[in-house]
Design a protein around this motif. Sequence first.
Motif, short mmCIF file in Angstrom:
data_model
loop_
_atom_site.label_atom_id
_atom_site.label_comp_id
_atom_site.label_asym_id
_atom_site.label_seq_id
_atom_site.Cartn_x
_atom_site.Cartn_y
_atom_site.Cartn_z
N SER A 131 -7.84 26.11 -47.91
CA SER A 131 -8.31 25.65 -46.59
C SER A 131 -8.89 26.79 -45.75
O SER A 131 -9.52 26.54 -44.72
CB SER A 131 -7.17 24.99 -45.82
N PHE A 132 -8.70 28.04 -46.19
CA PHE A 132 -9.19 29.19 -45.41
C PHE A 132 -10.42 29.83 -46.02
O PHE A 132 -11.01 30.74 -45.41
CB PHE A 132 -8.08 30.24 -45.28
N LEU A 133 -10.83 29.40 -47.19
CA LEU A 133 -11.94 30.04 -47.87
C LEU A 133 -13.25 29.84 -47.12
O LEU A 133 -13.52 28.76 -46.58
CB LEU A 133 -12.09 29.50 -49.29
N GLY A 134 -14.04 30.91 -47.08
CA GLY A 134 -15.32 30.86 -46.39
C GLY A 134 -15.22 31.09 -44.90
O GLY A 134 -16.25 31.28 -44.23
N GLN A 135 -14.01 31.11 -44.37
CA GLN A 135 -13.84 31.30 -42.93
C GLN A 135 -13.93 32.78 -42.56
O GLN A 135 -13.49 33.65 -43.30
CB GLN A 135 -12.48 30.76 -42.48
N GLY A 136 -14.50 33.03 -41.38
CA GLY A 136 -14.46 34.36 -40.83
C GLY A 136 -13.03 34.73 -40.47
O GLY A 136 -12.15 33.86 -40.39
N VAL A 137 -12.79 36.01 -40.23
CA VAL A 137 -11.41 36.45 -40.02
C VAL A 137 -10.80 35.90 -38.73
O VAL A 137 -9.59 35.69 -38.66
CB VAL A 137 -11.30 37.99 -40.05
N TYR A 138 -11.62 35.63 -37.71
CA TYR A 138 -11.06 35.12 -36.46
C TYR A 138 -10.50 33.71 -36.64
O TYR A 138 -9.36 33.42 -36.26
CB TYR A 138 -12.11 35.15 -35.34
N LYS A 139 -11.28 32.84 -37.26
CA LYS A 139 -10.82 31.48 -37.49
C LYS A 139 -9.68 31.45 -38.50
O LYS A 139 -8.68 30.73 -38.32
CB LYS A 139 -11.98 30.61 -37.98
N ALA A 140 -9.81 32.25 -39.56
CA ALA A 140 -8.77 32.26 -40.59
C ALA A 140 -7.45 32.77 -40.02
O ALA A 140 -6.38 32.20 -40.30
CB ALA A 140 -9.21 33.11 -41.77
N ALA A 141 -7.50 33.84 -39.23
CA ALA A 141 -6.27 34.38 -38.66
C ALA A 141 -5.61 33.37 -37.73
O ALA A 141 -4.38 33.21 -37.73
CB ALA A 141 -6.56 35.68 -37.91
N SER A 142 -6.42 32.67 -36.94
CA SER A 142 -5.88 31.66 -36.04
C SER A 142 -5.19 30.55 -36.84
O SER A 142 -4.09 30.10 -36.49
CB SER A 142 -7.00 31.07 -35.18
N LEU A 156 -5.94 40.37 -43.93
CA LEU A 156 -6.80 39.36 -44.54
C LEU A 156 -8.22 39.86 -44.73
O LEU A 156 -8.61 40.88 -44.14
CB LEU A 156 -6.81 38.07 -43.72
N ILE A 157 -8.97 39.15 -45.55
CA ILE A 157 -10.37 39.47 -45.76
C ILE A 157 -11.24 38.34 -45.23
O ILE A 157 -10.79 37.21 -45.08
CB ILE A 157 -10.70 39.73 -47.25
N GLY A 158 -12.51 38.68 -44.96
CA GLY A 158 -13.47 37.69 -44.53
C GLY A 158 -14.39 37.31 -45.67
O GLY A 158 -14.15 37.64 -46.84
N PRO A 159 -15.50 36.63 -45.36
CA PRO A 159 -16.45 36.23 -46.40
C PRO A 159 -16.98 37.41 -47.21
O PRO A 159 -17.26 37.27 -48.41
CB PRO A 159 -17.57 35.55 -45.61
N ASN A 343 -21.07 43.99 -33.50
CA ASN A 343 -19.71 44.40 -33.87
C ASN A 343 -18.85 43.18 -34.19
O ASN A 343 -18.15 43.12 -35.21
CB ASN A 343 -19.12 45.21 -32.72
N GLN A 344 -18.91 42.18 -33.30
CA GLN A 344 -18.11 40.97 -33.50
C GLN A 344 -18.50 40.24 -34.77
O GLN A 344 -17.66 39.76 -35.54
CB GLN A 344 -18.26 40.05 -32.28
N ALA A 345 -19.80 40.17 -35.04
CA ALA A 345 -20.28 39.47 -36.24
C ALA A 345 -19.81 40.20 -37.49
O ALA A 345 -19.36 39.56 -38.46
CB ALA A 345 -21.80 39.37 -36.22
N ALA A 346 -19.90 41.52 -37.49
CA ALA A 346 -19.45 42.30 -38.64
C ALA A 346 -17.95 42.15 -38.85
O ALA A 346 -17.47 41.99 -39.98
CB ALA A 346 -19.82 43.77 -38.46
N ASN A 347 -17.19 42.19 -37.75
CA ASN A 347 -15.75 41.99 -37.84
C ASN A 347 -15.42 40.65 -38.49
O ASN A 347 -14.54 40.56 -39.35
CB ASN A 347 -15.12 42.02 -36.45
N ASP A 348 -16.12 39.60 -38.06
CA ASP A 348 -15.80 38.26 -38.55
C ASP A 348 -16.12 38.13 -40.04
O ASP A 348 -15.41 37.44 -40.77
CB ASP A 348 -16.57 37.22 -37.75
N ILE A 349 -17.16 38.81 -40.50
CA ILE A 349 -17.48 38.83 -41.93
C ILE A 349 -16.47 39.69 -42.68
O ILE A 349 -16.26 39.51 -43.88
CB ILE A 349 -18.91 39.35 -42.15
#
Length: 567
Positions: A131-142, A156-159, A343-349
């Motif tokens: 259910s967390f695959l493909g999600q950015g780290v912000y959504k996945a962490a939440s 955790l890792i992002g895409p 910065n935010q976009a890179a973090n989320d990836i």
Amino acid sequence: MKIWRVNTKSKTSLIEDIPQSWASLGGRGLSAKILLDEVDPECDPLGPKNKLIFAPGLLTGHRLSSLDRISIGGKSPLTGGIKESNAGGRTGYELTKLGIKALILEDRPEDADWGVIHISKDGVRFDSAKSFLGQGVYKAASGLIEKYGGDVAIALIGPGGEMKMMSSGIQNIDKDKVPSRIAARGGLGAVMGSKFIKAIVIDTAGEDSPPIQDLDAFKQARKKYTSAVLAHPQTTTYADYGTSAMVSLCDGIGAMPTRNFSSGIFEDAEKISGDRLREMLLERGGVSDTTHACMAGCIIKCSNTVGDIDGETVLVSPLDYETIGLMGSNLGINDLDKIAKLNQAANDIGIDTIEIGAALGVAADAGLMDFGDGERAFDLLQEIREGTPLGRILGNGAAFTGKAFGVERVPVAKGQAMPAYDPRAIKGTGVTYATSPQGADHTCGLTIRAKVKPTDPNGQVEVSRNAQINMAGYDSLGACIMAGFGIGVDYSIVGELINSIHGFEVGDDFLQELGKETLLLEREFNKRAGFTKQDDRLPEWMSREPLPPHNVVFDVSKEDLDSVFET
């Protein structure tokens, strides 16, 4: 304390006693020892023989300011050698509460069976990560916090990591439950992705901090250390301005990476300076904050939170100097909001802003974007997120991008992008970039404050050697570089803290001895991996292309570079 092993193929775990030869090591040093003892240096970094190691530092776990970092290690898919990347946040501290000296992820599933590793006092459990695959780290962490509770620590890792990109890191949630603390360097997120692990959840409910052998001695040493940190003049500077204070310093000495390292000064440096950032955050108020602690108990609070123009929505936390340099001046971008958005976009990836900022600079030289075009830079980050062919080229870093598009000016050492200090203008740092087993990395031995002329090639070997030894020691203690404000005043503090916590009997030179041992272990791993003296070099173009405004090249001799670790 114990060693916890997790086999990602069989989905089994094992808890072991600490081997005697590992007992006096922690963090980066312990990671290096485990890799040298257990990993074939010639193995495929993304294959089943590589291991991913989470090792808290020797001083981690006691809420000492700036001393609760986590070291993550493995063979790097980016450099092909040993790698340690460390981060703040909660991961290191919470692992120690479970009595974990090192968490070792082993092997690799045969199928793409993505999992979440849940760790608690009851042991290790594998849950589905579907259910967390493909999600950015912000959504996945939440989502992970919603599922596992608000008191857990998460790595955790992002895409980017899921796609095994060599720029990908491992994000760690901070004390505010935000996945903002990335072990960014060397592509270790790809290693985690190769083992099909989306996240590690650490649940320490009901657990206390690790025991202290001599509590009275610890309290005395803690007081001595804390007093030294508070008394240091840089503590106030970093609390007010954070690492963004380095913009003015680096630009002032002609070391600010500008337009793919073609200049050392940026004409709009004032617009992205620490002064301007602080002024902007104070003007906006609300969620904006000029001072923020990434770890509970930190008294320096060099981080920040950047809110939008209304002060209602967080754009990113933190916005640090390295990102301002690599995604700002290096791309010719003079707008802090645009840099924060990147910065935010890179973090989320889940990718390294240093590596990607350098890759985008190379891409600009290749004609894929215009310098100064923040919107195009953001579009290229979206290409990375979507995994398009172009995105995969960029997502694999600056060296890969340079080869793909035939660009010579590629700022890397051992395949890893250079941080925001041009080594032609700070030649001691250039020595560190060239000779560190980790590849180009300012945290392995920055020399900007060394008592030598930064553009003079003479005397740089000694200052780099000393900085590399100290930083390897800091990383093994679990110490942020800011901890040097206290430790650097009196190195006996380290021995007093170590002896009181662990019951060791080490001397005042323990930091340096720890650093030397760590570097020896790392260099031996790289030697077995096939590295030679020729790998301890900077790109040839840096010895030919003068850097404005001082028109200097990197001219530390090969003989000097080869002598760094001879003593």
